[in-house]
Each structure stands twice: as C-alpha cells, then as structure tokens.
Motif scaffolding. Structure first.
Motif, PDB file in Angstrom:
ATOM      1  N   GLY A 131      73.315  85.045  65.457  1.00 24.09           N
ATOM      2  CA  GLY A 131      73.139  86.447  66.020  1.00 24.09           C
ATOM      3  C   GLY A 131      71.467  86.968  65.912  1.00 24.09           C
ATOM      4  N   MET A 132      70.698  86.046  65.083  1.00 23.50           N
ATOM      5  CA  MET A 132      69.866  86.362  63.834  1.00 23.50           C
ATOM      6  C   MET A 132      68.874  85.947  64.539  1.00 23.50           C
ATOM      7  SD  MET A 132      70.200  87.004  59.975  1.00 23.50           S
ATOM      8  CE  MET A 132      70.357  85.363  59.676  1.00 23.50           C
ATOM      9  N   HIS A 133      67.605  86.688  64.928  1.00 19.25           N
ATOM     10  CA  HIS A 133      65.983  86.644  65.622  1.00 19.25           C
ATOM     11  C   HIS A 133      65.592  86.267  64.343  1.00 19.25           C
ATOM     12  CE1 HIS A 133      66.254  87.590  69.977  1.00 19.25           C
ATOM     13  NE2 HIS A 133      67.332  88.299  69.211  1.00 19.25           N
ATOM     14  N   LEU A 134      65.131  84.948  64.448  1.00 22.20           N
ATOM     15  CA  LEU A 134      64.177  84.267  62.478  1.00 22.20           C
ATOM     16  C   LEU A 134      62.765  83.843  63.353  1.00 22.20           C
ATOM     17  CD1 LEU A 134      66.640  82.042  60.881  1.00 22.20           C
ATOM     18  CD2 LEU A 134      66.351  84.400  60.559  1.00 22.20           C
ATOM     19  N   THR A 135      61.810  84.534  62.143  1.00 21.92           N
ATOM     20  CA  THR A 135      60.657  84.197  62.803  1.00 21.92           C
ATOM     21  C   THR A 135      60.415  83.396  61.292  1.00 21.92           C
ATOM     22  OG1 THR A 135      60.203  85.481  63.838  1.00 21.92           O
ATOM     23  CG2 THR A 135      58.395  84.420  63.021  1.00 21.92           C
ATOM     24  N   LEU A 136      59.688  82.055  60.642  1.00 22.71           N
ATOM     25  CA  LEU A 136      59.952  82.234  59.433  1.00 22.71           C
ATOM     26  C   LEU A 136      58.264  81.063  59.376  1.00 22.71           C
ATOM     27  CD1 LEU A 136      63.168  79.764  58.886  1.00 22.71           C
ATOM     28  CD2 LEU A 136      62.337  82.142  58.621  1.00 22.71           C
ATOM     29  N   ILE A 173      45.418  89.931  58.075  1.00 19.79           N
ATOM     30  CA  ILE A 173      46.005  88.523  57.443  1.00 19.79           C
ATOM     31  C   ILE A 173      46.954  88.269  57.980  1.00 19.79           C
ATOM     32  CG2 ILE A 173      45.485  87.600  55.231  1.00 19.79           C
ATOM     33  CD1 ILE A 173      43.906  89.598  54.118  1.00 19.79           C
ATOM     34  N   PRO A 174      47.402  87.160  58.255  1.00 20.39           N
ATOM     35  CA  PRO A 174      48.692  87.218  58.299  1.00 20.39           C
ATOM     36  C   PRO A 174      49.444  86.490  57.183  1.00 20.39           C
ATOM     37  CG  PRO A 174      47.784  85.687  60.084  1.00 20.39           C
ATOM     38  CD  PRO A 174      46.894  86.686  59.233  1.00 20.39           C
ATOM     39  N   LEU A 175      50.846  86.250  56.883  1.00 18.80           N
ATOM     40  CA  LEU A 175      51.255  85.853  55.283  1.00 18.80           C
ATOM     41  C   LEU A 175      52.216  85.289  55.777  1.00 18.80           C
ATOM     42  CD1 LEU A 175      50.436  89.447  53.686  1.00 18.80           C
ATOM     43  CD2 LEU A 175      49.534  87.602  53.204  1.00 18.80           C
ATOM     44  N   TRP A 176      52.448  84.228  54.670  1.00 19.26           N
ATOM     45  CA  TRP A 176      54.086  83.341  54.975  1.00 19.26           C
ATOM     46  C   TRP A 176      54.332  84.619  54.472  1.00 19.26           C
ATOM     47  CZ3 TRP A 176      53.417  78.232  56.820  1.00 19.26           C
ATOM     48  CH2 TRP A 176      52.040  77.776  56.438  1.00 19.26           C
ATOM     49  N   THR A 177      55.801  84.174  55.619  1.00 19.40           N
ATOM     50  CA  THR A 177      56.939  85.127  56.110  1.00 19.40           C
ATOM     51  C   THR A 177      58.372  85.306  55.866  1.00 19.40           C
ATOM     52  OG1 THR A 177      55.491  87.286  56.025  1.00 19.40           O
ATOM     53  CG2 THR A 177      57.242  87.788  56.426  1.00 19.40           C
ATOM     54  N   PHE A 178      59.533  85.384  55.487  1.00 21.46           N
ATOM     55  CA  PHE A 178      60.340  84.869  55.782  1.00 21.46           C
ATOM     56  C   PHE A 178      61.071  86.644  56.631  1.00 21.46           C
ATOM     57  CE2 PHE A 178      65.302  85.812  56.343  1.00 21.46           C
ATOM     58  CZ  PHE A 178      65.889  84.154  56.199  1.00 21.46           C
ATOM     59  N   ASN A 179      61.209  86.776  57.878  1.00 22.92           N
ATOM     60  CA  ASN A 179      61.416  87.599  58.696  1.00 22.92           C
ATOM     61  C   ASN A 179      62.668  87.259  59.694  1.00 22.92           C
ATOM     62  OD1 ASN A 179      60.907  89.478  60.810  1.00 22.92           O
ATOM     63  ND2 ASN A 179      59.427  89.150  61.508  1.00 22.92           N
ATOM     64  N   ILE A 237      55.732  83.123  42.721  1.00 26.20           N
ATOM     65  CA  ILE A 237      56.247  83.549  43.516  1.00 26.20           C
ATOM     66  C   ILE A 237      57.483  84.159  44.166  1.00 26.20           C
ATOM     67  CG2 ILE A 237      57.522  80.840  43.864  1.00 26.20           C
ATOM     68  CD1 ILE A 237      55.813  80.851  46.478  1.00 26.20           C
ATOM     69  N   VAL A 238      58.366  84.520  42.740  1.00 24.41           N
ATOM     70  CA  VAL A 238      59.235  84.869  43.251  1.00 24.41           C
ATOM     71  C   VAL A 238      59.736  86.200  42.835  1.00 24.41           C
ATOM     72  CG1 VAL A 238      62.193  84.538  42.901  1.00 24.41           C
ATOM     73  CG2 VAL A 238      60.922  82.663  43.366  1.00 24.41           C
ATOM     74  N   MET A 239      59.579  86.009  41.535  1.00 27.81           N
ATOM     75  CA  MET A 239      59.750  87.984  40.988  1.00 27.81           C
ATOM     76  C   MET A 239      57.870  88.688  41.532  1.00 27.81           C
ATOM     77  SD  MET A 239      62.029  87.513  39.384  1.00 27.81           S
ATOM     78  CE  MET A 239      61.780  89.303  38.358  1.00 27.81           C
ATOM     79  N   ASP A 240      57.378  87.929  42.220  1.00 29.86           N
ATOM     80  CA  ASP A 240      56.080  88.768  42.414  1.00 29.86           C
ATOM     81  C   ASP A 240      55.709  89.276  44.383  1.00 29.86           C
ATOM     82  OD1 ASP A 240      54.898  89.683  39.696  1.00 29.86           O
ATOM     83  OD2 ASP A 240      53.827  88.232  39.763  1.00 29.86           O
ATOM     84  N   SER A 241      56.631  88.643  44.755  1.00 26.17           N
ATOM     85  CA  SER A 241      57.454  88.636  46.482  1.00 26.17           C
ATOM     86  C   SER A 241      57.008  90.410  46.412  1.00 26.17           C
ATOM     87  CB  SER A 241      58.720  88.225  46.818  1.00 26.17           C
ATOM     88  OG  SER A 241      58.533  86.692  46.345  1.00 26.17           O
ATOM     89  N   ASP A 242      57.114  90.542  47.489  1.00 25.74           N
ATOM     90  CA  ASP A 242      56.900  91.589  48.245  1.00 25.74           C
ATOM     91  C   ASP A 242      58.454  91.551  49.240  1.00 25.74           C
ATOM     92  OD1 ASP A 242      54.284  92.294  47.247  1.00 25.74           O
ATOM     93  OD2 ASP A 242      53.744  92.062  49.071  1.00 25.74           O
ATOM     94  N   ILE A 243      59.489  92.737  49.916  1.00 27.36           N
ATOM     95  CA  ILE A 243      60.768  92.082  49.972  1.00 27.36           C
ATOM     96  C   ILE A 243      60.560  94.185  50.916  1.00 27.36           C
ATOM     97  CG2 ILE A 243      61.773  90.920  48.324  1.00 27.36           C
ATOM     98  CD1 ILE A 243      63.330  94.401  47.796  1.00 27.36           C
TER      99      ILE A 243
END
Length: 454
Positions: A131-136, A173-179, A237-243
């Motif tokens: 039921g989710m729309h994912l853009t990875l 600037i595009p970013l590597w993102t879990f959306n 890469i984990v602790m300094d991620s943006d959410i």
C-alpha cells in the motif's frame, strides 16, 4: 580521482542500455517488441550563452546533455536513470578543477577536464509495496513552490554556481534517498531517510558568482591575516543522515501540508577565533555544518481567478555572522521564523500576475549582527502567453526591502516546435555591493539559450 561509486553508477546505466540493445538483437521478433516496449530512451540537449555587459566579455557558453532511460518492470514498478554531460566554453563559473568538498563521495561528478564533467543525475526505483508508494535511489524531493527564492524547498541542496539564476530543477542537487508515501488519516504521509551527506555547492573563489557579501562571508579587518581551515563535514552515513516527514491533505478547498526535517543546514557556519601575537593578529576560520530542526507547512486555495498560497517554517538553529570582535566565535545562534505569502491572479486571458512577500524574523538580536532581526524581500512576476502559448514573455523582480538591492529578469521564449524552444533575456542586478543581490552589481548579463528534446 573520480569517485568509484559515481563511476559505477554511470557505467551501470550504460550497461543497461547495452544489454537492452543486445537483447533486442538476440530474441525472436515478438519477444523483441515486448522487451523494447518496456524501455524508453530520450534525451534533452540544452545550450545557453551569456554576455557580461559591465565586464564587456562573454561570461558563459555551456552545453548540457541529459540522456534519460526508463525501464517499466511492471505496471507498478519502473526504474529511471538520468545522466548529465556538462561542458563550459569559458570556465568562468567554476574555474579550474572542482574541489567538491561539499559533496558526498558517492555523489561527486566525474571530471573529464577543467571545463567538462559527467554525473549520474538521478537513478531511482519507483514501485508500490504493501500500500506504499516507494521511490528508492538518487532523486529530487520538492516541498515548496515559491518563485525566485526557496523557503520550504530545502530537502535537496542547491548548486549556486550561477547564484539563483538557474531554474530550480537544474540547480537542485538530487540525493540518495529512501522516500515512502502512503495514505493515512484521509491524507498522504511522506517519510524520508537521506543518508547522502551532500550540501550546497558554493561558488569557488574566482568564479563569476563567488560570494563576497558580508551577509554571507566573514570580513577580516585590514591588516588581519586569515587562516581558513578545511571544511568539516559529517562523516557517519547513519548517525549523520537527514530524516523528514510531510503530511498533506485536501480540506474544504485548501491544500495543506505539515512538514518536518531534521537535517544539517546546507550552508556551512564560519566559526572564527582570534589569535593575538607580536607578529600580528590572525583570524582562524573553521567552517562546519550544524544540525537544525525545521518545522513548517504550506497552504493554498483558489478563489476564481485568484490563488492564495503561503509557506512558513521554524528553524531551531540559525547562525548569523557578527561584526562584534568581542564575540567568542564570530556567529550568533538564534531561532528563526520565516514565511512567504503569495497571490497569483489570472483574470486576464493568458496572463499571470504573481506577488510574494518573504520575511524572516530572528528570535535573538545582538550588536554587530550582519543582518537585521526582521528581513524582508518582495517579488513580482508578470507572465503572458501569445500565439497559442508558443510565445511567452515574463519579468521577475526580486527586491530586498532592508538592503535596497535587487534583481530584475526580463525574458522571452518561443517554441519553434514541440521539442525545440529558444529564449533570450537579461539578468540585471542593482544596489549596494554589500547586499545579497548587490554584490553582483557588475554581473549584469544578456542570455540566449536553446533546449531540444531528442
């Protein structure tokens, strides 16, 4: 040396193209037709040149090729890849080799020389799951819709090599993102996880639009030596991620959003320390990125020919430079509330009149701050279409109320064919050279350009 992850991404896109061609040559006709129907290939070629009127020289002659490939895996799943080949004739915007210190190693451009580079612009999988729309993958996430300046549109950093003159799609600037997006509470909830530690690309020293306004860059007193330290950037890469999250809903004619972003602000903070010695005074500048909580939202509604829209944000940690030499680190930390109110009127056929008011208010005021506690900028956009919307004329005017400087951008564009557009215009700066716009008072230019779909 170019970053290996970027190179692999570009080569992966090329391998997909080669594999598709090979498959088409080795399968029966019906299968070939089915396979090729799942692939879509296109490209956009854009060329733009600029002549600097005050400096009496050509300031830009760029050519950009954006090849795009899309593979439809199924009705709900597709993969999209967009590369970019960029070349510049005069090397005035980004002179010499790029340092790319603001960019994460896995997002850096592959440099083919001082004037040519290549990058994997976007590369993402879009699908539906539970039921989710994912853009990875590497992508753009657009939140705000203000003209000329950005307020809520802060998920992706910006390339400032041409200040704010580039259109938002190209400068973002595009970013590597879990959306992930899914319905909830009668609306839509978007969740973002961004491990890509890429920030604003600031103009290099010597570039046409290198910043020198005291609003942005620390100013050393005459005779004081400056020791600029390397840029400190987050490295985990984990602790300094943006959410982030955004909840959007249509309610009684209003489009509403509530937004939250926990991120590193994309402008570095220039912390300063002063060393007094018999040989002279030295100011050491330590630029580094700082965390910030952004809480905001947007509203819009149409009332006949009039559309009302607005965006508002609260930043918990905004850093402002100070001229007060008694300050310990040369910056003032403050909370900030900022908003933009816009009115769009289309009461005359083929015509748009848009007015915007931007204001930023700092909670904390201190002697020597380089900006006012309340900062105001206004914009006016006039746009009109002719000849069945093939000819477009527009004027965008941005005015800083506090500094008295601004930018005027008249432009005319014409669609020769469905896939071919040409344009010409002016970028005219004015005002005090200490202002955000006035610092480029000698950068007025005439621009001509062309865009072709291939």
């Amino acid at each position: 040396m170019p970053n290996s992850f970027t190179t692999v991404g570009i080569l992966a896109l090329a391998v997909w193209l080669i594999a598709a061609s090979a498959l088409a040559e080795s399968t029966p006709d019906e299968t070939k037709s089915s396979q090729l129907n799942n692939h879509r290939f296109s490209a956009v070629l854009e060329s733009e040149a600029a002549y600097g009127m005050a400096r009496d020289r050509a300031s830009k002659m760029e050519m950009v090729l954006d090849p795009q490939w899309e593979y439809r895996w199924s009705e709900d799943t597709r993969i999209t890849g967009i590369a970019r080949l960029y070349t510049e004739g005069f090397d005035h915007l980004e002179p010499g080799r790029l340092s790319q210190g603001e960019v994460a190693p896995n997002s850096r451009r592959l440099q083919l020389g001082d004037r040519t580079d290549m990058e994997l612009r976007e590369f993402y999988l879009r699908t539906q799951l539970w039921g989710m729309h994912l853009t990875l993958g590497k992508q753009q996430v657009v939140w705000g819709k203000a003209d000329g300046l950005k307020l809520l549109d802060v998920v992706n950093p910006q390339n400032f090599r041409e200040f704010i003159l580039d259109n938002f799609d190209d400068s973002r600037i595009p970013l590597w993102t879990f959306n992930a997006e899914f319905p909830v509470g009668g609306g839509n909830l978007q969740l973002l996880w961004i491990p890509d530690r890429t920030y604003h690309r600031l103009p290099q020293a010597g570039g046409t639009f290198a910043f020198h306004s005291p609003l942005v860059v620390p100013q050393a007193p005459p005779g004081v030596a400056v020791n600029l330290q390397p840029l400190e950037r987050p490295n985990n890469i984990v602790m300094d991620s943006d959410i982030g999250m955004r909840f959007s809903k249509f309610w009684h004619g209003w489009d509403l959003t509530v937004n939250y972003l926990y991120h590193y602000a994309d402008f570095p903070v220039f912390f300063q320390s002063v060393l007094l010695a018999p040989s002279g005074t030295t100011v050491t500048v330590n630029p580094r990125y700082e965390r910030n909580h952004l809480i905001g939202g947007s509203v819009s509604n149409a009332f006949g020919n009039l559309t009302m829209r607005g965006e508002a944000i609260y930043n918990t940690d905004q850093f402002v430079l100070t001229r007060n030499r008694g300050d310990d680190d040369g910056v003032i930390k403050s909370g900030e509330i900022a908003y933009v109110l816009g009115l769009d009127w289309s009461g005359i056929r083929d015509t748009l009149v848009s007015l915007q008011l931007f204001q930023s208010w700092l909670f904390h005021s201190a002697d020597g701050m380089v900006r006012d506690t309340l900062d105001t900028t206004s914009t006016v956009l006039l746009r009109r279409h002719f000849l069945n919307e093939t000819l477009e004329t527009e004027v965008l005017w941005l005015q800083s109320v506090n500094q008295g400087d601004g930018l005027v951008r008249p432009k005319i564009s014409y669609e020769l064919r469905d896939n071919l557009k040409i344009w010409t215009g002016f970028d005219l700066f004015y005002g005090d050279r200490n202002g955000l716009f006035g610092q480029f008072d000698r950068n007025d230019r005439l621009v001509i350009g062309m865009e072709m779909g291939l």
